[in-house]
Scaffold this active site. Structure first.
Site, PDB file in Angstrom:
ATOM      1  N   THR B  82       0.840  -1.204   0.000  1.00  0.00           N
ATOM      2  CA  THR B  82       0.000   0.000   0.000  1.00  0.00           C
ATOM      3  C   THR B  82       0.871   1.249   0.000  1.00  0.00           C
ATOM      4  O   THR B  82       0.616   2.209  -0.757  1.00  0.00           O
ATOM      5  CB  THR B  82      -0.914  -0.019   1.248  1.00  0.00           C
ATOM      6  OG1 THR B  82      -1.619  -1.256   1.286  1.00  0.00           O
ATOM      7  CG2 THR B  82      -1.904   1.134   1.222  1.00  0.00           C
ATOM      8  N   ARG B 103       5.818  -7.475  -6.417  1.00  0.00           N
ATOM      9  CA  ARG B 103       5.912  -8.907  -6.661  1.00  0.00           C
ATOM     10  C   ARG B 103       4.534  -9.495  -6.921  1.00  0.00           C
ATOM     11  O   ARG B 103       3.548  -9.046  -6.336  1.00  0.00           O
ATOM     12  CB  ARG B 103       6.584  -9.545  -5.449  1.00  0.00           C
ATOM     13  CG  ARG B 103       7.982  -8.988  -5.207  1.00  0.00           C
ATOM     14  CD  ARG B 103       8.395  -9.089  -3.746  1.00  0.00           C
ATOM     15  NE  ARG B 103       7.482  -8.355  -2.884  1.00  0.00           N
ATOM     16  CZ  ARG B 103       7.246  -8.641  -1.618  1.00  0.00           C
ATOM     17  NH1 ARG B 103       7.877  -9.642  -1.047  1.00  0.00           N
ATOM     18  NH2 ARG B 103       6.389  -7.934  -0.908  1.00  0.00           N
ATOM     19  N   LYS B 114      -3.958 -13.687   4.420  1.00  0.00           N
ATOM     20  CA  LYS B 114      -3.451 -12.333   4.314  1.00  0.00           C
ATOM     21  C   LYS B 114      -4.019 -11.596   3.114  1.00  0.00           C
ATOM     22  O   LYS B 114      -4.018 -10.366   3.053  1.00  0.00           O
ATOM     23  CB  LYS B 114      -1.911 -12.364   4.239  1.00  0.00           C
ATOM     24  CG  LYS B 114      -1.269 -11.021   4.534  1.00  0.00           C
ATOM     25  CD  LYS B 114       0.235 -11.155   4.664  1.00  0.00           C
ATOM     26  CE  LYS B 114       0.914  -9.802   4.553  1.00  0.00           C
ATOM     27  NZ  LYS B 114       1.778  -9.693   3.382  1.00  0.00           N
ATOM     28  N   PHE B 327       8.469  -8.005   3.929  1.00  0.00           N
ATOM     29  CA  PHE B 327       8.506  -8.027   5.397  1.00  0.00           C
ATOM     30  C   PHE B 327       9.454  -6.976   5.988  1.00  0.00           C
ATOM     31  O   PHE B 327       9.679  -5.934   5.384  1.00  0.00           O
ATOM     32  CB  PHE B 327       8.829  -9.439   5.912  1.00  0.00           C
ATOM     33  CG  PHE B 327       7.802 -10.469   5.490  1.00  0.00           C
ATOM     34  CD1 PHE B 327       6.444 -10.249   5.695  1.00  0.00           C
ATOM     35  CD2 PHE B 327       8.168 -11.646   4.872  1.00  0.00           C
ATOM     36  CE1 PHE B 327       5.482 -11.186   5.302  1.00  0.00           C
ATOM     37  CE2 PHE B 327       7.217 -12.584   4.475  1.00  0.00           C
ATOM     38  CZ  PHE B 327       5.880 -12.341   4.697  1.00  0.00           C
ATOM     39  N   TRP B 443      -3.695   5.645   2.055  1.00  0.00           N
ATOM     40  CA  TRP B 443      -4.815   4.699   2.139  1.00  0.00           C
ATOM     41  C   TRP B 443      -6.140   5.438   2.025  1.00  0.00           C
ATOM     42  O   TRP B 443      -7.018   5.038   1.281  1.00  0.00           O
ATOM     43  CB  TRP B 443      -4.747   3.923   3.470  1.00  0.00           C
ATOM     44  CG  TRP B 443      -5.856   2.918   3.625  1.00  0.00           C
ATOM     45  CD1 TRP B 443      -5.867   1.641   3.143  1.00  0.00           C
ATOM     46  CD2 TRP B 443      -7.118   3.106   4.287  1.00  0.00           C
ATOM     47  NE1 TRP B 443      -7.057   1.026   3.457  1.00  0.00           N
ATOM     48  CE2 TRP B 443      -7.839   1.892   4.163  1.00  0.00           C
ATOM     49  CE3 TRP B 443      -7.703   4.172   4.974  1.00  0.00           C
ATOM     50  CZ2 TRP B 443      -9.122   1.726   4.703  1.00  0.00           C
ATOM     51  CZ3 TRP B 443      -8.978   4.009   5.513  1.00  0.00           C
ATOM     52  CH2 TRP B 443      -9.676   2.797   5.367  1.00  0.00           C
TER      53      TRP B 443
END
Lengths: 591, 591
Positions: B82, B103, B114, B327, B443
């Site tokens: 995001t 990706r 998720k 991550f 967002w």
């Protein structure tokens, strides 16, 4: 000028022709698609938005509908796809608006022995490499949709074991399905010939203990044998596909009731994987005619037909639409006739039965050729006697086609080693049987070599047909199996294993299942269930080992003999000879 | 006007925006691609012929190179994709020529918990559905290429068992590889979270007896953890890919020598599956900027980076190219830094560390949120104390980025529940650490909400960098693992299992293997190898369970703790909520 097929491999001819092929935009425009209806996938292949086409042309009458089938093939294949391409190229040379529908090849044969299914010589579809290697992803989508059901099943079994009813309801609002681990009918799929995954044990403990799945026996089949492929073959709309996708029987609970994909709450997500795959694919022959590609091969272990939607699109856009059924008329044509045409409502105008002198010799007594090994010398020497004897097999298939009420056209797919005497003998016997006949040299000469075949097919399409099914769906399933065995295969009768009998009793007791069509699983290498028996075997009984329920595709699947839904990779597989030219990106050695 | 993210799900926003999105032809033209360089896949996504682009622009200087990484995430993810989309949209609003590289999502998380990885709210890439469901087929190609090696291995083992040396040579010109069935390092792959396939037994006898494969233990991993995905991530050309594809170590023979894909004569065919996949994919942000998609996620169990080729293309075409590492900075950034940049030779200009108040609270002591369940109430109540305490984790990651010689930019990905006091505290602590900081409301507001972030990133890119690797490839592998553990993770040291020690000795003894990079496998949910430990764990030692050799990708892969290369599907998976609108073909419930 195309390369000489006597001097060049199929893939070399394909790649040479690809240098001057039409763009997919040109192919689509000539085919009569609007720009919106073509979904290009690169510049040389595309998908067709079938919904837009069928909606726009819903009032247009259909073109002529021709199915291509064959005699019982040798393990090398007898050039059914080659003849389909040849016929389409020949009809094109005669100035007809024509299209073909063929099936996407499976990675199994492509990487194992038989090779791709793009035709050969000067009768091929191009571009060859993407066609042979995953194409636009339909089989991959089937694999993902299918395996998602198994992910849902096996993770559910783990969680049901690890949680109480109260926990299941509180954590996930799920009821206990109570699947019987010894009665799981569905397996996983992968698109290779992979004997090591035929019989497996899954869910063994690892470092995660109780969270490492549920231990039970399981199995893999080749992706093209998936029920999801069956659904793609017969679905007539997305709505139809969604409904079918929820009726797949995955397993049975401990009381013997079916557990479906809808019960596992996975049918919507499975359909989501398949939305794009429902659009048929478009490519071209070596001579530029449109070739629609949709659904998969293996009429021995699957339905093995190009899809109903592909045929609907072709029939709206072309005056002659040539579709393909896998293997011999006992296998592919029987399913085209009693299964696919029943679900589509379409009626064929003619059926072409492809034969080769090679296969006729094999049925007449010559040693069976083995893929990957040198051809026995008998195939390069004239033998009218073997050919004559082998014609019994061809005549059996001609008669099968007649039982459907269609007049058969025999196409002798010419090889350079054929002699005039051999060919004359075939013509004599076929004409004595009252069937039409043409020798076709499309392999060597492309469409110019298939003009006779095209003319005979045009003639056949003008004759009246009296299309009728072999059986009615009201007939008990067991009797229908017996009817196919005796009438189509020439068996004396059928023996059912205890498992098969139990499954048939269960199916017959369910009014919905008892009305499904039959999708027989049987070797394609013999009219019988024993691949070693050539010609027209007599004095044998069909052995039915098990009976599967494809509730979504709408098939009852009786499995005959020792055939497996997972073929094996041989000791000299073709992947050994495949490589990539790293400077051009061209793939070599695919055939 | 985009829908309000406070009232609509991500997929509803995506589908609404898709009604007015640019065609891929427009996106490509604005990006600077020629018509030939774009390979459309339908009208809204495409592939990029990277060879043509890189050849045409070989003399053009690169744009600025920005990596997006994060703090240690909660199991919900902290909005790295995001924020990547938000930053690109913000840079776009500032009039910059910009591109993103992200990706391709894996079917595992998409169908499990998720969700997809397309961003969220008003910072997403579209069209969402094809992106989330197989996209242009790259992961499927990886699956097919990878599994072909296992088909080759297992069928070879069967044939070697069934035939004598003399037969093998005569039948197939093959030598005996003599694979040790207890020392097969490679498994199969499938692109789902599927714990039931983690530990399996294959090749059990069936009706075909000795032709039913070779019985042995085996395993499945998720497709994105495949070494072939690693190769796609780091390959710089087709030639490079072909060479790497032949160096995959599949198993060891009975003398302990590696058996590679080249030994199995399957590397050429594997590469053939991957030719198209080497072309990166193109789509767009909600605001129309180009998004390049290539390679796969899971930096915990794989390299988890967008590909080198995707970045090369973006850097040639855009002034600012934003790439993504999976991550936290311990996991994804460490691999970007020491593995991907080493193989690409590219040097980043800035790194963005994404944080959320949610994750900071979690690291500060609030209960860990569980996907699929209601958020603990602590996350809707102000707690400056938890946020302050949790900042220790953020600061650890800031310092990791500094060790690479790049100045970090902290992006606080704003949630509507954040309070001013909480945000002020983060700013205070980050600025005290000397790092740049921006609160970003992409967002809720799209690019307009990311202007501050864009400005800070532009500023950071103007500062001098002093990029350097953490380790040199001459350092013994074991010491390098210890260095990462202590310097990057904050461990006191490393304990190696007997298996891991044996593998390391073998690797260190081979001069070629000893020079490969390290691709650590470790949980992403903690700086340590124990996912339960939040904040900055101290007084612990990293446990290395096994060490794999990815000879083709060029990685030594140490596996820490109990993490598996095959994740599991939870008790409330998201496939339950996915379905298709059969009238429009739109997929619902993907997020």
């Amino acid at each position: 000028m195309a390369l000489d097929p006597k001097k060049h491999a199929d893939w070399e001819i394909a790649q040479d022709s690809e240098k001057s092929m039409k763009t997919i935009y040109e192919v689509a425009e000539e085919f009569g698609l609007t720009k919106e209806e073509l979904l290009p996938q690169g510049h040389y292949i595309g998908k067709i938005d079938y919904r837009k086409v069928l909606e726009r042309l819903k009032d247009k009458p259909n073109g002529k509908y021709v199915d291509v089938t064959a005699i019982t093939p040798t393990p090398l294949g007898e050039g059914k796809s080659t003849s389909t391409m040849g016929l389409v190229q020949g009809l094109g040379k005669r100035g007809k608006r024509v299209s073909a529908a063929i099936r996407q090849p499976s990675g199994g044969p492509t990487m194992n022995i038989k090779g791709s299914a793009a035709g050969g010589g000067l009768a091929q579809c191009i571009p060859l490499t993407p066609f042979s290697l995953g194409f636009t992803g339909d089989i991959n989508a089937i694999m993902n949709a299918h395996n998602l059901a198994m992910v849902a099943l096996t993770s559910r079994m783990q969680h049901e074991r690890n949680y109480t009813d109260e926990q299941l309801d509180r954590l996930t609002k799920m009821r206990r399905l109570d699947v019987d681990p010894t009665n799981v009918e569905m397996g996983w799929v992968i698109d290779y010939c992979c004997q090591s995954l035929r019989n497996i044990v899954i869910g063994m403990d690892g470092v995660n203990g109780k969270r490492d799945g549920f231990m039970m026996r399981s199995k893999f089949g080749i992706a093209v044998s998936s029920e999801v492929m069956g659904i793609l073959s017969v679905a007539t709309s997305l709505k139809d596909m969604r409904e079918r996708m929820g009726k797949i029987v995955v397993a049975y609970d401990k009381k013997g009731n079916p557990v479906t994909t809808e019960d596992l709450e996975v049918a919507g997500a499975m359909t989501a994987w398949m939305v794009d795959a429902l659009n048929p694919n478009l490519m071209q022959t070596l001579e530029g005619q449109p070739v629609v590609v949709h659904a998969g091969p293996f009429a021995n272990i699957a339905i093995g037909q190009s899809s109903i939607i592909a045929d609907q699109v072709g029939l709206k856009l072309a005056d002659y639409h040539v579709t393909e059924s896998g293997f011999g008329a006992d296998i592919g044509f029987e399913k085209f006739w009693n299964l696919k045409c029943r679900y589509s409502g379409l009626v064929p105008d003619a059926a072409v039965v492809v034969a080769t002198i090679r296969a006729l010799k094999c049925h007449g007594g010559a040693p069976v050729p083995v893929p990957g090994k040198a051809m026995p010398k008998e195939y390069s020497e004239e033998s009218v006697e073997w050919v004559e004897k082998g014609c019994a097999n061809l005549i059996h298939h001609i008669r099968n086609v007649r039982k459907a009420g269609i007049s058969p056209v025999v196409c002798l797919n010419a090889f350079v080693s054929d002699t005039k005497a051999e060919c004359d003998k075939v013509r004599e016997l076929v004409e004595a049987e009252g069937a039409k006949f043409a020798i076709s040299e499309h392999w060597e000469k492309g469409g110019d070599g298939a003009l006779d075949l095209a003319d005979v097919v045009i003639e056949a399409c003008e004759e009246p047909t009296n299309f009728k099914f072999l059986y009615d769906l009201d007939m008990p399933v067991k009797e229908r199996i017996e009817l196919i065995a005796t009438e189509v295969y020439g068996a004396d009768g059928v023996d059912f294993s205890a498992d098969a009998s139990a499954a048939l009793s269960r199916i017959q007791a369910d009014p919905e299942l008892a009305k499904l069509g039959l999708c027989m699983v049987k070797t394609h290498l013999s009219l019988s269930d024993n691949p070693a028996l050539k010609g027209v075997p007599t004095g044998w009984r069909l052995q039915i080992r098990e009976v599967l329920t494809y509730g979504g595709a709408g098939f009852i699947v009786p499995v005959a003999g020792t055939i497996s839904l997972m073929p094996g990779t041989g000791s000299n597989p073709s992947f050994r000879r495949v490589d990539v030219d790293v400077d051009t990106g061209k793939v070599q050695g695919i055939f």
